[in-house]
Scaffold this motif. Structure first.
Motif, mmCIF file in Angstrom:
data_model
loop_
_atom_site.group_PDB
_atom_site.id
_atom_site.type_symbol
_atom_site.label_atom_id
_atom_site.label_comp_id
_atom_site.label_asym_id
_atom_site.label_seq_id
_atom_site.Cartn_x
_atom_site.Cartn_y
_atom_site.Cartn_z
ATOM 1 N N ALA A 1 -7.108 -6.516 -19.687
ATOM 2 C CA ALA A 1 -5.821 -6.739 -20.337
ATOM 3 C C ALA A 1 -4.853 -5.620 -20.006
ATOM 4 O O ALA A 1 -5.258 -4.486 -19.763
ATOM 5 C CB ALA A 1 -6.010 -6.830 -21.854
ATOM 6 N N GLU B 1 -7.341 -5.023 -29.860
ATOM 7 C CA GLU B 1 -6.401 -5.508 -28.840
ATOM 8 C C GLU B 1 -6.628 -4.821 -27.496
ATOM 9 O O GLU B 1 -6.261 -5.318 -26.448
ATOM 10 C CB GLU B 1 -4.957 -5.301 -29.295
ATOM 11 C CG GLU B 1 -4.527 -3.841 -29.370
ATOM 12 C CD GLU B 1 -3.042 -3.721 -29.652
ATOM 13 O OE1 GLU B 1 -2.330 -4.714 -29.440
ATOM 14 O OE2 GLU B 1 -2.606 -2.638 -30.066
ATOM 15 N N ARG C 1 -9.942 -6.268 -24.447
ATOM 16 C CA ARG C 1 -9.751 -7.567 -23.820
ATOM 17 C C ARG C 1 -10.207 -7.498 -22.368
ATOM 18 O O ARG C 1 -9.716 -6.700 -21.588
ATOM 19 C CB ARG C 1 -8.290 -8.004 -23.913
ATOM 20 C CG ARG C 1 -7.887 -8.479 -25.298
ATOM 21 C CD ARG C 1 -6.446 -8.901 -25.324
ATOM 22 N NE ARG C 1 -6.165 -9.880 -24.287
ATOM 23 C CZ ARG C 1 -4.931 -10.182 -23.899
ATOM 24 N NH1 ARG C 1 -3.905 -9.564 -24.410
ATOM 25 N NH2 ARG C 1 -4.738 -11.081 -22.961
ATOM 26 N N GLN D 1 -11.454 -10.378 -19.343
ATOM 27 C CA GLN D 1 -11.650 -11.790 -19.025
ATOM 28 C C GLN D 1 -12.245 -11.930 -17.633
ATOM 29 O O GLN D 1 -11.858 -11.213 -16.709
ATOM 30 C CB GLN D 1 -10.322 -12.543 -19.150
ATOM 31 C CG GLN D 1 -9.861 -12.638 -20.611
ATOM 32 C CD GLN D 1 -8.441 -13.160 -20.729
ATOM 33 O OE1 GLN D 1 -7.483 -12.405 -20.569
ATOM 34 N NE2 GLN D 1 -8.304 -14.442 -21.018
ATOM 35 N N GLN E 1 -13.283 -15.445 -22.744
ATOM 36 C CA GLN E 1 -13.572 -14.210 -22.014
ATOM 37 C C GLN E 1 -14.409 -14.420 -20.758
ATOM 38 O O GLN E 1 -14.275 -13.678 -19.795
ATOM 39 C CB GLN E 1 -14.257 -13.203 -22.949
ATOM 40 C CG GLN E 1 -13.285 -12.633 -23.983
ATOM 41 C CD GLN E 1 -13.867 -11.440 -24.691
ATOM 42 O OE1 GLN E 1 -14.752 -11.574 -25.525
ATOM 43 N NE2 GLN E 1 -13.371 -10.258 -24.379
#
Length: 360
Positions: A119, A191, A194, A196, A229
């Motif tokens: 992220a 936050e 993150r 993915q 994710q």
């Protein structure tokens, strides 16, 4: 001279021994066309072969193959040998057995491609915290990739592109990376946590002009835009369950895109790439161009990305603006208008809301 890779679709009755003999015939006549056969990959299961050849141009490769055995390639692309080696693990023939006259290579070029995408929030921390986090984060990822026999093709602070021979290793590596990531810094705000991952599979030469283009593109799209994710294609799921007869993919941990979702994601992002900075990049045009009603489009985008269409559009533009800012393609006002925003103050407000930092 440039290096090329070609793709041959081989009939069921053609075995690796036949492909080896065809390769020998190429080597006998290659000098007539200014070519140099470097190596090849043969996949008897998928009935494909891929040749790596130094040549003056694509036409010389076609003429050489035609003279040698009459079997023309279905597609030829120019490649970088360093990239080929990163994906496939070699750029020369494997060592042949001392007792074998013919070097028979039954070595598939099929690979599983993983894209790991962090992220933007990971890069918003204080400098000292970021340095400590980055070192541990990247060491942990590199260790997991080595353990599961992956090969890093490209990497930077934000993205890893990794190639695997085994679907099982790719999936297990993704799960391990995510597990390590969640507990790496338990005190870091959620936050910041993150990460993915997208996993797709395929062969190096399709009908595109870049090596592993289709599978790399799919993996990038899933990692960057799908809300879950870990995201894999339906083909990867089938291959994993084929390699592990008594195992199934856990939908709680891994999102499997259906073929229709894969098609929709590709169409959505193709539309976004063409219209992202235009005045008509809106739900109305998107609905018309993609062939869905507004309500259908809302449900599809929400299910896939976790965002409403308007939010998807705004964040797509903001990420493009972020790239322009990083590469210093203009001042803030210029980039705001280039990214489709009607005013610089509104752009700044949206940018800060999304990335928690001012564009300046």
């Amino acid at each position: 001279m440039p290096i090329y890779m070609d793709r041959h679709e081989i009939p069921d009755e053609i075995k690796p021994e036949h492909v080896a003999r065809m390769h020998q015939e190429d080597l006998k006549v290659q000098h007539l066309y200014g070519c140099r056969g470097i190596t090849y990959w043969c996949d008897s299961e998928r009935h494909t072969a891929f040749c790596l050849i130094e040549a003056p141009n694509k036409e010389a490769i076609q003429r050489m193959h035609n003279h040698a055995h009459g079997t023309l390639p279905h597609h030829i692309i120019e490649v970088d040998t360093r990239v080929v080696e990163s994906f496939l693990g070699r750029i020369e023939d494997p060592e042949k057995s001392a007792n074998s006259e013919l070097n028979i290579i039954d070595d598939p070029a099929f690979r599983v491609i993983m894209v790991l995408h962090t992220a933007e929030h990971l890069h918003r921390m204080e400098a000292n915290q970021l340095s400590i986090f980055s070192q541990k984060f990247h060491r942990s990822i590199a260790k997991s990739i080595r353990h599961f026999e992956g090969s890093i093709v490209q990497e930077n602070d934000k993205v890893y592109l990794v190639s695997f021979r085994s679907v099982t290793n790719a999936v297990l590596c993704a799960l391990k990376i995510l597990e390590n990531f969640k507990y790496l810094f338990p005190k870091v705000e959620s936050e910041f946590q993150r990460l993915q991952i997208g996993i797709a599979s395929g062969t190096p030469v399709t009908d595109q002009e870049e090596i592993f283009h289709e599978s790399v593109t799919k993996a990038y799209q899933m990692a960057e835009f799908v809300k879950d994710q870990i995201v894999i294609t339906t083909a990867v799921k089938a291959q994993y369950e084929n390699e592990n007869r008594n195992a199934i993919i856990d939908p709680v941990c891994i999102r499997v895109l259906t073929p229709n979702e894969e098609i929709f994601l590709g169409a959505l992002l193709s539309f976004a790439r063409k219209h992202w900075n235009g005045p008509k990049f809106n739900i109305g045009l998107m609905s018309k161009m993609l062939g869905y009603s507004r309500s259908q489009l809302y449900r599809k985008i929400r299910k896939l990305t976790g965002k409403a269409p308007n939010t998807f559009i705004r964040e797509y533009r903001l990420n493009k603006a972020l790239e322009l800012l990083r590469h210093q393609k203009g001042n803030i006002s210029e980039i705001a208008f280039e990214s489709g925003f009607s005013s610089a103050p509104y752009f700044t407000k949206c940018f800060q809301s999304t990335f928690h930092i001012l564009p300046s």
